[in-house]
Design a protein around this motif. Structure first.
Motif, PDB file in Angstrom:
ATOM      1  N   LYS A 183      -9.821 -34.273 -16.879  1.00 52.68           N
ATOM      2  CA  LYS A 183     -10.752 -35.230 -17.484  1.00 52.68           C
ATOM      3  C   LYS A 183     -12.029 -34.562 -17.993  1.00 52.68           C
ATOM      4  O   LYS A 183     -12.543 -34.907 -19.059  1.00 52.68           O
ATOM      5  CB  LYS A 183     -11.108 -36.316 -16.450  1.00 52.68           C
ATOM      6  N   TYR A 184     -12.550 -33.607 -17.221  1.00 50.91           N
ATOM      7  CA  TYR A 184     -13.837 -32.990 -17.556  1.00 50.91           C
ATOM      8  C   TYR A 184     -13.644 -31.541 -18.006  1.00 50.91           C
ATOM      9  O   TYR A 184     -12.861 -30.790 -17.400  1.00 50.91           O
ATOM     10  CB  TYR A 184     -14.780 -33.019 -16.346  1.00 50.91           C
ATOM     11  N   VAL A 185     -14.401 -31.159 -19.030  1.00 47.52           N
ATOM     12  CA  VAL A 185     -14.385 -29.778 -19.507  1.00 47.52           C
ATOM     13  C   VAL A 185     -15.232 -28.929 -18.566  1.00 47.52           C
ATOM     14  O   VAL A 185     -16.409 -29.227 -18.324  1.00 47.52           O
ATOM     15  CB  VAL A 185     -14.941 -29.680 -20.940  1.00 47.52           C
ATOM     16  N   ILE A 186     -14.630 -27.880 -18.024  1.00 46.31           N
ATOM     17  CA  ILE A 186     -15.325 -26.993 -17.090  1.00 46.31           C
ATOM     18  C   ILE A 186     -15.541 -25.640 -17.750  1.00 46.31           C
ATOM     19  O   ILE A 186     -14.587 -25.019 -18.248  1.00 46.31           O
ATOM     20  CB  ILE A 186     -14.507 -26.809 -15.796  1.00 46.31           C
ATOM     21  N   GLN A 187     -16.796 -25.205 -17.757  1.00 47.59           N
ATOM     22  CA  GLN A 187     -17.117 -23.885 -18.318  1.00 47.59           C
ATOM     23  C   GLN A 187     -17.862 -23.072 -17.262  1.00 47.59           C
ATOM     24  O   GLN A 187     -18.842 -23.548 -16.685  1.00 47.59           O
ATOM     25  CB  GLN A 187     -17.984 -24.037 -19.572  1.00 47.59           C
ATOM     26  N   ILE A 188     -17.396 -21.858 -17.026  1.00 47.16           N
ATOM     27  CA  ILE A 188     -18.041 -20.960 -16.058  1.00 47.16           C
ATOM     28  C   ILE A 188     -18.704 -19.823 -16.832  1.00 47.16           C
ATOM     29  O   ILE A 188     -18.065 -19.176 -17.661  1.00 47.16           O
ATOM     30  CB  ILE A 188     -17.016 -20.388 -15.065  1.00 47.16           C
ATOM     31  N   ASN A 189     -19.973 -19.597 -16.574  1.00 48.54           N
ATOM     32  CA  ASN A 189     -20.693 -18.484 -17.193  1.00 48.54           C
ATOM     33  C   ASN A 189     -20.337 -17.210 -16.424  1.00 48.54           C
ATOM     34  O   ASN A 189     -20.820 -16.987 -15.315  1.00 48.54           O
ATOM     35  CB  ASN A 189     -22.203 -18.758 -17.128  1.00 48.54           C
ATOM     36  N   GLU A 190     -19.487 -16.389 -17.003  1.00 47.39           N
ATOM     37  CA  GLU A 190     -18.961 -15.219 -16.298  1.00 47.39           C
ATOM     38  C   GLU A 190     -20.049 -14.212 -15.960  1.00 47.39           C
ATOM     39  O   GLU A 190     -20.004 -13.568 -14.907  1.00 47.39           O
ATOM     40  CB  GLU A 190     -17.861 -14.560 -17.123  1.00 47.39           C
ATOM     41  N   ASP A 191     -21.052 -14.051 -16.833  1.00 44.71           N
ATOM     42  CA  ASP A 191     -22.149 -13.107 -16.548  1.00 44.71           C
ATOM     43  C   ASP A 191     -22.963 -13.584 -15.349  1.00 44.71           C
ATOM     44  O   ASP A 191     -23.321 -12.789 -14.461  1.00 44.71           O
ATOM     45  CB  ASP A 191     -23.061 -12.968 -17.772  1.00 44.71           C
ATOM     46  N   GLU A 192     -23.269 -14.887 -15.327  1.00 45.62           N
ATOM     47  CA  GLU A 192     -24.032 -15.449 -14.199  1.00 45.62           C
ATOM     48  C   GLU A 192     -23.208 -15.399 -12.922  1.00 45.62           C
ATOM     49  O   GLU A 192     -23.725 -15.102 -11.840  1.00 45.62           O
ATOM     50  CB  GLU A 192     -24.436 -16.893 -14.520  1.00 45.62           C
ATOM     51  N   LYS A 193     -21.915 -15.636 -13.046  1.00 45.49           N
ATOM     52  CA  LYS A 193     -21.028 -15.560 -11.887  1.00 45.49           C
ATOM     53  C   LYS A 193     -21.027 -14.151 -11.301  1.00 45.49           C
ATOM     54  O   LYS A 193     -21.098 -13.967 -10.080  1.00 45.49           O
ATOM     55  CB  LYS A 193     -19.616 -15.964 -12.310  1.00 45.49           C
ATOM     56  N   GLU A 194     -20.978 -13.147 -12.188  1.00 38.96           N
ATOM     57  CA  GLU A 194     -20.982 -11.756 -11.725  1.00 38.96           C
ATOM     58  C   GLU A 194     -22.295 -11.414 -11.037  1.00 38.96           C
ATOM     59  O   GLU A 194     -22.330 -10.725 -10.013  1.00 38.96           O
ATOM     60  CB  GLU A 194     -20.734 -10.817 -12.917  1.00 38.96           C
ATOM     61  N   ARG A 195     -23.401 -11.921 -11.587  1.00 40.92           N
ATOM     62  CA  ARG A 195     -24.717 -11.660 -10.983  1.00 40.92           C
ATOM     63  C   ARG A 195     -24.789 -12.245  -9.571  1.00 40.92           C
ATOM     64  O   ARG A 195     -25.274 -11.591  -8.632  1.00 40.92           O
ATOM     65  CB  ARG A 195     -25.813 -12.271 -11.864  1.00 40.92           C
ATOM     66  N   ILE A 196     -24.292 -13.446  -9.406  1.00 41.08           N
ATOM     67  CA  ILE A 196     -24.333 -14.092  -8.100  1.00 41.08           C
ATOM     68  C   ILE A 196     -23.388 -13.411  -7.112  1.00 41.08           C
ATOM     69  O   ILE A 196     -23.712 -13.259  -5.930  1.00 41.08           O
ATOM     70  CB  ILE A 196     -23.990 -15.592  -8.238  1.00 41.08           C
ATOM     71  N   PHE A 197     -22.242 -12.951  -7.605  1.00 39.71           N
ATOM     72  CA  PHE A 197     -21.319 -12.235  -6.723  1.00 39.71           C
ATOM     73  C   PHE A 197     -21.979 -10.979  -6.163  1.00 39.71           C
ATOM     74  O   PHE A 197     -21.824 -10.660  -4.974  1.00 39.71           O
ATOM     75  CB  PHE A 197     -20.036 -11.874  -7.467  1.00 39.71           C
ATOM     76  N   GLU A 198     -22.739 -10.275  -6.973  1.00 42.67           N
ATOM     77  CA  GLU A 198     -23.421  -9.060  -6.519  1.00 42.67           C
ATOM     78  C   GLU A 198     -24.449  -9.392  -5.439  1.00 42.67           C
ATOM     79  O   GLU A 198     -24.644  -8.625  -4.494  1.00 42.67           O
ATOM     80  CB  GLU A 198     -24.108  -8.364  -7.704  1.00 42.67           C
ATOM     81  N   ILE A 199     -25.094 -10.548  -5.574  1.00 39.81           N
ATOM     82  CA  ILE A 199     -26.064 -10.972  -4.553  1.00 39.81           C
ATOM     83  C   ILE A 199     -25.347 -11.294  -3.245  1.00 39.81           C
ATOM     84  O   ILE A 199     -25.768 -10.878  -2.166  1.00 39.81           O
ATOM     85  CB  ILE A 199     -26.865 -12.201  -5.044  1.00 39.81           C
ATOM     86  N   VAL A 200     -24.245 -12.026  -3.331  1.00 36.00           N
ATOM     87  CA  VAL A 200     -23.537 -12.483  -2.141  1.00 36.00           C
ATOM     88  C   VAL A 200     -22.923 -11.333  -1.365  1.00 36.00           C
ATOM     89  O   VAL A 200     -22.943 -11.312  -0.136  1.00 36.00           O
ATOM     90  CB  VAL A 200     -22.443 -13.511  -2.538  1.00 36.00           C
ATOM     91  N   LYS A 201     -22.392 -10.359  -2.050  1.00 32.99           N
ATOM     92  CA  LYS A 201     -21.651  -9.298  -1.336  1.00 32.99           C
ATOM     93  C   LYS A 201     -22.571  -8.259  -0.709  1.00 32.99           C
ATOM     94  O   LYS A 201     -22.136  -7.456   0.099  1.00 32.99           O
ATOM     95  CB  LYS A 201     -20.660  -8.618  -2.286  1.00 32.99           C
ATOM     96  N   GLU A 202     -23.857  -8.269  -1.061  1.00 31.68           N
ATOM     97  CA  GLU A 202     -24.788  -7.270  -0.498  1.00 31.68           C
ATOM     98  C   GLU A 202     -25.043  -7.521   0.977  1.00 31.68           C
ATOM     99  O   GLU A 202     -25.056  -8.648   1.412  1.00 31.68           O
ATOM    100  CB  GLU A 202     -26.115  -7.311  -1.273  1.00 31.68           C
TER     101      GLU A 202
END
Length: 670
Positions: A651-670
């Motif tokens: 029903k809903y269009v989902i868009q993921i910002n891959e650059d922002e996702k990568e930035r947050i992943f780097e924060i989480v894994k530290e």
């Protein structure tokens, strides 16, 4: 529903697989103008994802670093969660009366720790607890005001208090001065001696002044609702906490002229009897005590602390040091007592006393003082301004006309062109006279008014409510933690409502759907080979041989269990426990250990004897729906949940910002 429930609803249902990586005060700033995810026209930023992720990690142990797969899984769960909230909004659940009522209740609870008022209350609680660690002994002289006292009368009373204080400081006996001058009715008996007391046992100004004194010093005149007090601090010492005592009472009869001597001789005889080891305290209390409420229980009284009981009794009770020690006879207004110490306990911790302290402070004048301080701080913080001339103009109109009707007030204000005039303002909100009148008209505040004194109480409450709203608005705008918490609980209520309607309740009530699901997944609901069995577990070995003989020739049947119980448990109720059922035997803790082709077994397990009487093995096969309804409903709910998520992703269009996702992943894994 309780607040904590929503934490587990959101965190358990959305981030059950969250890693243990730390995301908190040590993480870099994640604020970004770029959304992490867009769902339809809604932009969702990384700080919301990380906020929920951090909450979920508080429920878990271990320090594993987040893998890419785990991070992706958590983000996927987060998107599912946001999809459900968005669907609940689309269905109008956020506009329902039920939602508004529930969310309002949650907000009231959630905002309390963030408010100015909370920090002031916390300060008063800490101060009260700190003071309660000490007990004070003081005397006082009270000078009251005459009826309808003028300013001159008040000054005269104050000057009299100063004069008496000076006499005391120059060497006059303070208790003699209390006997001569004090307006406290009890001063003629106690000569101003108040005995020992602790925090929250005196009116607030009196307590403040007393705790500021050093032993032997005399206060300046202290104004309370009773008048002016002059206080002399006699002693201060550590609070021993509470004690539990029992007593034997011999009452005095004021109408009997010889009662005093008779009571004194009787209590002395009882005290002598108690010195003899053969005499039980409980028996003596039961025979002689005149306290009808306690004599049957050995004279036991409830726990009490300093200041909770008459001074003469309290002094003697707290002088006892050893449990079981008894006092010599003590005279009080009730008669003569002998007191025995039963138990002691130290002052409770702040956490234990906090609810009691808070309740007492809210009933005390301190609550009004706290509210006054709150209003003053809010006015300063939020640039409060008042149109003083307008206030002076509308006050007499409201005082004189509100007793007649609110309509009369509105007409007069309208005739004078005052209704649309600005009366108060803050940096974010302005209010006109018409807003004030609507506030009165709504009549939602508890306001105590007096004869021809309507304006001040209503206006004070109006200002309080406006400042409360300004503070709450400021929290939502400028306090990120509060804003995130409010959003979390708002979304939690919506999520619960959607899941309850579309998944949980639906699965419970849709019996046709349950059957269809059961029939299409029949392979999930299969019995393994089973066997009917009566299982007896012996609690005692004393009748073991009798039970062995009784069971030796028995075959399995449904009447065996009641026959066993009738035969043995009437005389020996705790001899054994017995179960009768049909069991999958392969993994059963007892049946898996025996040859099921043999029908009678005696085995030891866990140090106890067990008897097993077995029927015939039943072949593997499908369970009936009635035998597995709970599991079917659970699986059906899970199916409905997955189906709903799939439909929402369509029903809903989902868009993921891959650059922002990568930035947050780097924060989480530290």
């Amino acid at each position: 529903m309780k607040i904590k429930y929503f934490h587990f609803l959101i965190l358990g249902g959305m981030l059950a697989c969250a890693p243990s990586a730390k995301v908190g005060t040590d993480t870099p700033d994640v604020t970004s103008a770029v959304p992490l995810v867009s769902i339809g026209n809604e932009r969702i930023y990384a700080d919301e994802f990380l906020y929920i992720l951090e909450k979920s990690q508080q429920l878990q142990s271990g320090e594993e670093k987040s893998s890419r797969a785990t991070f992706d899984k958590n983000l996927d769960l987060f998107i599912n969660y946001r999809l459900k909230v968005k669907e609940a909004e689309a269905m109008g659940m956020a506009e329902s009366e039920e939602f508004d009522k529930e969310f309002t209740i949650f907000k009231e609870d959630l905002k309390k720790p963030f408010l100015i008022k909370n920090s002031l209350q916390e300060g008063e609680l800490q101060k009260a607890y700190y003071r309660s660690k000490e007990i004070l002994k003081a005397s006082h002289i009270l000078l009251q005001f005459p009826n309808n006292a003028s300013v001159e009368d008040s000054i005269a009373v104050y000057n009299m208090a100063l004069k008496i204080k000076k006499e005391a400081e120059e060497g006059a006996d303070f208790n003699d001065l209390a006997y001569e001058h004090s307006d406290d009715p009890s001063a003629k008996q106690n000569r101003g001696d108040l005995g020992y007391f602790s925090a929250l046992q005196m009116v607030h100004p009196f307590e403040d002044a007393a705790y500021e004194l050093s032993v032997g010093s005399i206060s300046d005149p202290v104004l309370t609702s009773f008048g002016y007090h002059i206080i002399k601090l006699e002693d201060r010492k550590l609070n021993k906490g509470e004690i539990k005592v029992s007593h034997i009472l011999i009452r005095l009869n004021p109408a009997d002229p010889v009662a005093e001597d008779r009571a004194k001789r009787k209590i002395t005889d009882i005290y002598t009897e108690l010195q003899k080891n053969e005499n039980s305290w409980e028996e003596v209390a039961k025979i002689y005590s005149d306290d009808q409420n306690t004599k049957g229980t050995g004279g036991k009284l409830p726990w009490f602390g300093v200041g909770a009981i008459i001074p003469e009794f309290e002094k003697a009770a707290f002088a006892l040091n050893e449990v079981g020690e008894i006092s010599s006879p003590v005279k009080t207004p009730y008669g003569y007592h002998i007191i025995r110490l039963e138990d002691t306990k130290p002052l409770a911790s702040f956490e234990e006393l906090e609810p009691t302290l808070k309740s007492r402070i809210l009933r005390d004048s301190r609550s009004s003082l706290i509210q006054s301080q709150v209003v003053a701080m809010q006015k300063q913080k939020y640039a409060f301004k008042e149109n003083a001339e307008l206030v002076a103009a509308i006050k007499p109109i409201i005082d004189q006309s509100l007793a007649i009707s609110l309509e009369s007030v509105k007409r007069q204000l309208d005739d004078q062109g005052l209704l649309d005039t600005l009366i108060i303002s803050t940096e974010s909100k302005s209010q006109r006279v018409s807003d004030f009148i609507r506030f009165i008209e709504a009549d939602q505040a508890i306001v105590r008014t007096g004869p021809n004194e309507f304006f001040n109480p209503w206006y004070s409450k109006f200002v309080e409510k406006i400042l409360e709203q300004v503070e709450e608005d400021d929290l939502m705008t400028n306090n990120r933690e509060y804003r995130q918490l409010i959003q979390e609980y708002r979304d939690g209520i919506l999520l619960f409502s959607l899941m309850n309607e579309q998944v949980w309740q639906k699965a419970l009530e849709d019996t046709l759907g349950q059957r269809e699901f059961y029939e299409s997944h029949i392979d999930q609901y299969q019995w393994k080979e089973r066997i009917p069995a009566v299982i007896i577990e012996m609690n005692k070995e004393e009748q073991l041989e009798k039970i062995r003989r009784f069971l030796s020739d028995k075959d399995y049947n449904v009447r065996l269990k009641p026959r066993l119980e009738d035969q043995f448990l009437n005389d020996y109720p705790s001899l054994f426990t017995v179960q009768d059922g049909t069991y999958e035997y392969e993994k059963h803790p007892l049946l898996s250990k025996v040859d099921v082709q043999k029908k009678n077994h005696e085995i030891k397990n866990g140090g106890r004897t067990h008897f097993l009487i077995l029927g015939n093995v039943l072949p593997a096969g499908p369970r009936r729906l009635s035998e597995t309804t709970g599991k079917v409903i659970q699986d059906y709910q899970e199916y409905l949940d997955k189906k709903m998520i799939a439909e929402l992703r369509e029903k809903y269009v989902i868009q993921i910002n891959e650059d922002e996702k990568e930035r947050i992943f780097e924060i989480v894994k530290e």
